[in-house]
Design an enzyme around this catalytic site. Structure first.
Site, PDB file in Angstrom:
ATOM      1  CG  HIS A 216       3.440  -2.002  -2.866  1.00  0.00           C
ATOM      2  ND1 HIS A 216       2.381  -2.789  -3.156  1.00  0.00           N
ATOM      3  CD2 HIS A 216       3.316  -1.558  -1.504  1.00  0.00           C
ATOM      4  CE1 HIS A 216       1.956  -3.312  -2.079  1.00  0.00           C
ATOM      5  NE2 HIS A 216       2.378  -2.581  -1.224  1.00  0.00           N
TER       6      HIS A 216
ATOM      7  CD  GLU B 277      -0.892  -3.729  -3.128  1.00  0.00           C
ATOM      8  OE1 GLU B 277      -1.016  -2.452  -3.205  1.00  0.00           O
ATOM      9  OE2 GLU B 277      -1.280  -4.277  -2.143  1.00  0.00           O
TER      10      GLU B 277
ATOM     11  CD  GLU C 190       4.814  -3.873   2.100  1.00  0.00           C
ATOM     12  OE1 GLU C 190       4.092  -3.492   2.940  1.00  0.00           O
ATOM     13  OE2 GLU C 190       4.487  -3.585   0.842  1.00  0.00           O
TER      14      GLU C 190
ATOM     15  CG  ASN D 228       0.709   1.758   0.616  1.00  0.00           C
ATOM     16  OD1 ASN D 228       0.201   2.801  -0.065  1.00  0.00           O
ATOM     17  ND2 ASN D 228       1.146   0.776   0.136  1.00  0.00           N
ATOM     18  CD1 TRP D 229      -3.236   6.227   4.061  1.00  0.00           C
ATOM     19  CD2 TRP D 229      -4.161   8.028   2.969  1.00  0.00           C
ATOM     20  NE1 TRP D 229      -3.183   7.161   4.818  1.00  0.00           N
ATOM     21  CE2 TRP D 229      -3.657   8.281   4.096  1.00  0.00           C
ATOM     22  CE3 TRP D 229      -4.491   8.893   1.743  1.00  0.00           C
ATOM     23  CZ2 TRP D 229      -4.049   9.773   4.713  1.00  0.00           C
ATOM     24  CZ3 TRP D 229      -4.724  10.086   2.336  1.00  0.00           C
ATOM     25  CH2 TRP D 229      -4.607  10.681   3.799  1.00  0.00           C
ATOM     26  CE  LYS D 230      -1.298  -1.793   0.359  1.00  0.00           C
ATOM     27  NZ  LYS D 230      -1.707  -3.253   0.430  1.00  0.00           N
TER      28      LYS D 230
ATOM     29  N   GLY E  34      -0.799  -0.980   5.681  1.00  0.00           N
ATOM     30  CA  GLY E  34      -1.771  -0.648   4.579  1.00  0.00           C
ATOM     31  C   GLY E  34      -2.967  -0.555   4.966  1.00  0.00           C
ATOM     32  N   GLY E  35      -3.834  -1.772   5.309  1.00  0.00           N
ATOM     33  CA  GLY E  35      -5.197  -1.454   5.727  1.00  0.00           C
ATOM     34  C   GLY E  35      -5.379  -0.841   7.111  1.00  0.00           C
TER      35      GLY E  35
ATOM     36  N   GLY F  23      -2.347  -7.722   3.246  1.00  0.00           N
ATOM     37  CA  GLY F  23      -3.713  -7.749   3.288  1.00  0.00           C
ATOM     38  C   GLY F  23      -4.506  -9.187   3.701  1.00  0.00           C
TER      39      GLY F  23
ATOM     40  CB  SER G  19      -1.195  -8.926   8.013  1.00  0.00           C
ATOM     41  OG  SER G  19      -1.793  -9.266   6.887  1.00  0.00           O
TER      42      SER G  19
END
Ligand code: 13P
Length: 252
Positions: free
Chosen positions: A94, A96, A166, A8-10, A233-234, A172, A212
């Site tokens: 998500h 976010e 999640e 997930n590049w966001k 993600g990251g 993150g 994470s």
């Protein structure tokens, strides 16, 4: 069932960088028995598709979609539009989006159903906040999120849903939820699936973990019974690091 790892590049990487990411990732050695998908920003779908060509590894995913087919919905993108890029999965709900854009369980349910109708797998995100976990409400919160999100879905067919657990406190933060704790919540999610759809679907629907995840802890998750993959993600932003993570998900 093969494990599933979704990047997930966001809100990173417009078309130029997306194309470069895909080309770099395609040069990497990847495990055969793993399903890999990349969820890119909508504006980068065309570039990612162009760099992928007909290749199906990684599969192309979106990060959001609307529930109507077309109409006066300024700024929104429909599932059938996503199909034109060969999108096979789409993240919905998500945390976010729930936090910053006010997405509700009802909206998530409508989006998931609309995606499934055109044959795109909805990847439904659920998870509790830090405060909810500390108050002992985590299971109740997640149970309610899943129950509402799958209300209009069918368990089988072309695009069975994926549920991504999640926990918000793990996203993150560099503080991942342990595999044992994640499994406990995955069991709660499977209870909901069983209750809604019957025993068969307890294990047939994929439940993946996000928060994470790195190349150092991925194996701990996917080697745990009941955890069918990860939403990353990251650690997905660098194509080489993400390929390393994919390789680390299979036994050496
Ligand atoms: P991180 O892997 O950066 O914690 O993000 C997880 C996530 O939100 C994936 O959807």
């Amino acid at each position: 069932m093969r494990n599933l790892i979704i990047a997930n590049w966001k809100m990173f990487y417009g078309p130029v960088k997306a194309g470069a990411w895909v080309r770099a990732f395609r040069r990497e050695r990847l495990p055969k028995d793993l399903e890999i998908s990349i969820a890119v920003p909508a504006v980068s779908l065309a570039a990612a598709r162009a760099s992928l060509g007909r290749a199906t590894i990684p599969a192309l995913a979106a990060q959001n979609s609307f529930w109507e087919k077309e109409g006066a919905y300024t700024g929104e993108i429909s599932p059938s539009m996503l199909l034109e890029f060969g999108v096979s999965m789409c993240i919905v709900g998500h945390s976010e989006r729930r936090t910053y854009l006010g997405e509700t369980d009802e909206m998530v349910a409508k989006k998931a159903a609309a995606l499934q109708k055109v044959g795109i797998v909805p990847v439904i995100c659920v998870g509790e906040t830090d405060v909810q976990r500390k108050k002992g409400q985590a299971k109740r919160v997640v149970k309610s999120q899943v129950t509402k999100a799958i209300a209009d879905l069918k368990p089988d067919g072309r695009a069975p849903a994926v549920i991504a657990y999640e926990p918000i406190w793990a996203i993150g933060s560099g503080k991942p939820c342990s595999a044992v704790e994640a499994k406990e919540m995955h069991d709660v999610i499977r209870d909901v699936l069983e209750k809604a759809w019957g025993g068969r679907y307890r294990d047939e629907i994929r439940v993946i973990y996000g928060g994470s995840v790195t190349d150092r802890n991925i194996y701990e998750y996917v080697s745990t019974n009941g955890i069918d993959g990860a939403l990353v993600g990251g650690a997905s932003l660098d194509p080489r690091q993400f390929a390393l993570l994919c390789r680390a998900s299979t036994p050496a």
